[in-house]
Design a protein around this motif. Structure first.
Motif, mmCIF file in Angstrom:
data_model
loop_
_atom_site.group_PDB
_atom_site.id
_atom_site.type_symbol
_atom_site.label_atom_id
_atom_site.label_comp_id
_atom_site.label_asym_id
_atom_site.label_seq_id
_atom_site.Cartn_x
_atom_site.Cartn_y
_atom_site.Cartn_z
ATOM 1 N N GLY A 69 -15.954 -7.583 -7.729
ATOM 2 C CA GLY A 69 -15.019 -8.647 -7.402
ATOM 3 C C GLY A 69 -14.433 -8.514 -6.004
ATOM 4 O O GLY A 69 -14.842 -7.672 -5.211
ATOM 5 N N GLU A 70 -13.479 -9.383 -5.711
ATOM 6 C CA GLU A 70 -12.823 -9.408 -4.405
ATOM 7 C C GLU A 70 -11.868 -8.224 -4.260
ATOM 8 O O GLU A 70 -11.439 -7.637 -5.248
ATOM 9 N N GLY A 71 -11.507 -7.918 -3.041
ATOM 10 C CA GLY A 71 -10.557 -6.847 -2.799
ATOM 11 C C GLY A 71 -10.527 -6.470 -1.332
ATOM 12 O O GLY A 71 -10.980 -7.217 -0.472
ATOM 13 N N LEU A 72 -10.008 -5.293 -1.064
ATOM 14 C CA LEU A 72 -9.964 -4.756 0.285
ATOM 15 C C LEU A 72 -9.942 -3.244 0.199
ATOM 16 O O LEU A 72 -9.757 -2.671 -0.872
ATOM 17 N N ALA A 73 -10.149 -2.592 1.323
ATOM 18 C CA ALA A 73 -10.085 -1.132 1.384
ATOM 19 C C ALA A 73 -9.025 -0.753 2.413
ATOM 20 O O ALA A 73 -8.742 -1.523 3.332
ATOM 21 N N ILE A 74 -8.449 0.420 2.243
ATOM 22 C CA ILE A 74 -7.481 0.932 3.211
ATOM 23 C C ILE A 74 -7.947 2.310 3.657
ATOM 24 O O ILE A 74 -8.148 3.200 2.829
ATOM 25 N N ALA B 23 0.833 -1.198 0.000
ATOM 26 C CA ALA B 23 0.000 0.000 0.000
ATOM 27 C C ALA B 23 0.872 1.254 0.000
ATOM 28 O O ALA B 23 1.910 1.282 0.648
ATOM 29 N N PRO B 24 0.453 2.300 -0.717
ATOM 30 C CA PRO B 24 1.243 3.527 -0.760
ATOM 31 C C PRO B 24 1.147 4.364 0.512
ATOM 32 O O PRO B 24 1.880 5.320 0.672
ATOM 33 N N GLU C 193 -5.551 1.487 8.058
ATOM 34 C CA GLU C 193 -6.301 0.336 8.558
ATOM 35 C C GLU C 193 -6.884 -0.422 7.372
ATOM 36 O O GLU C 193 -7.571 0.161 6.534
ATOM 37 N N VAL C 194 -6.603 -1.719 7.274
ATOM 38 C CA VAL C 194 -7.169 -2.553 6.214
ATOM 39 C C VAL C 194 -8.593 -2.917 6.610
ATOM 40 O O VAL C 194 -8.855 -3.330 7.735
#
Length: 80
Positions: free
Chosen positions: A38-43, A15-16, A20-21
């Motif tokens: 689709g799948e993924g995550l947020a920061i 992550a740049p 918190e993920v």
């Protein structure tokens, strides 16, 4: 898997920004929380402030508490 390799290669994504993920189920935007794209995550960034959003929504300018500015560009093309 590569053409001549026998083991799958690992993918490391960095992550740049520090933050918190958050799992997609907890993201407030329904398109992401329902995994329509689709799948993924947020920061959720720590010590950064959003300063610019491009009208297309594909790029964001952020600024850290110490004055460093960064442009985050999100690729919108599909890969086959």
């Amino acid at each position: 898997m590569g053409l001549f390799s026998k083991k799958p290669k690992e993918l490391e994504i960095i992550a740049p920004v520090d933050g918190e993920v958050i799992v997609l189920d907890k993201v407030e935007d329904e398109v992401f929380s329902q995994k329509i794209l689709g799948e993924g995550l947020a920061i959720k960034p720590i010590a950064w402030k959003l300063i610019t959003v491009f009208p297309t929504g594909h790029a964001y300018g952020i600024k850290s508490n110490n004055g460093v500015e960064m442009l985050l560009h999100i690729g919108m093309d599909k890969f086959h």
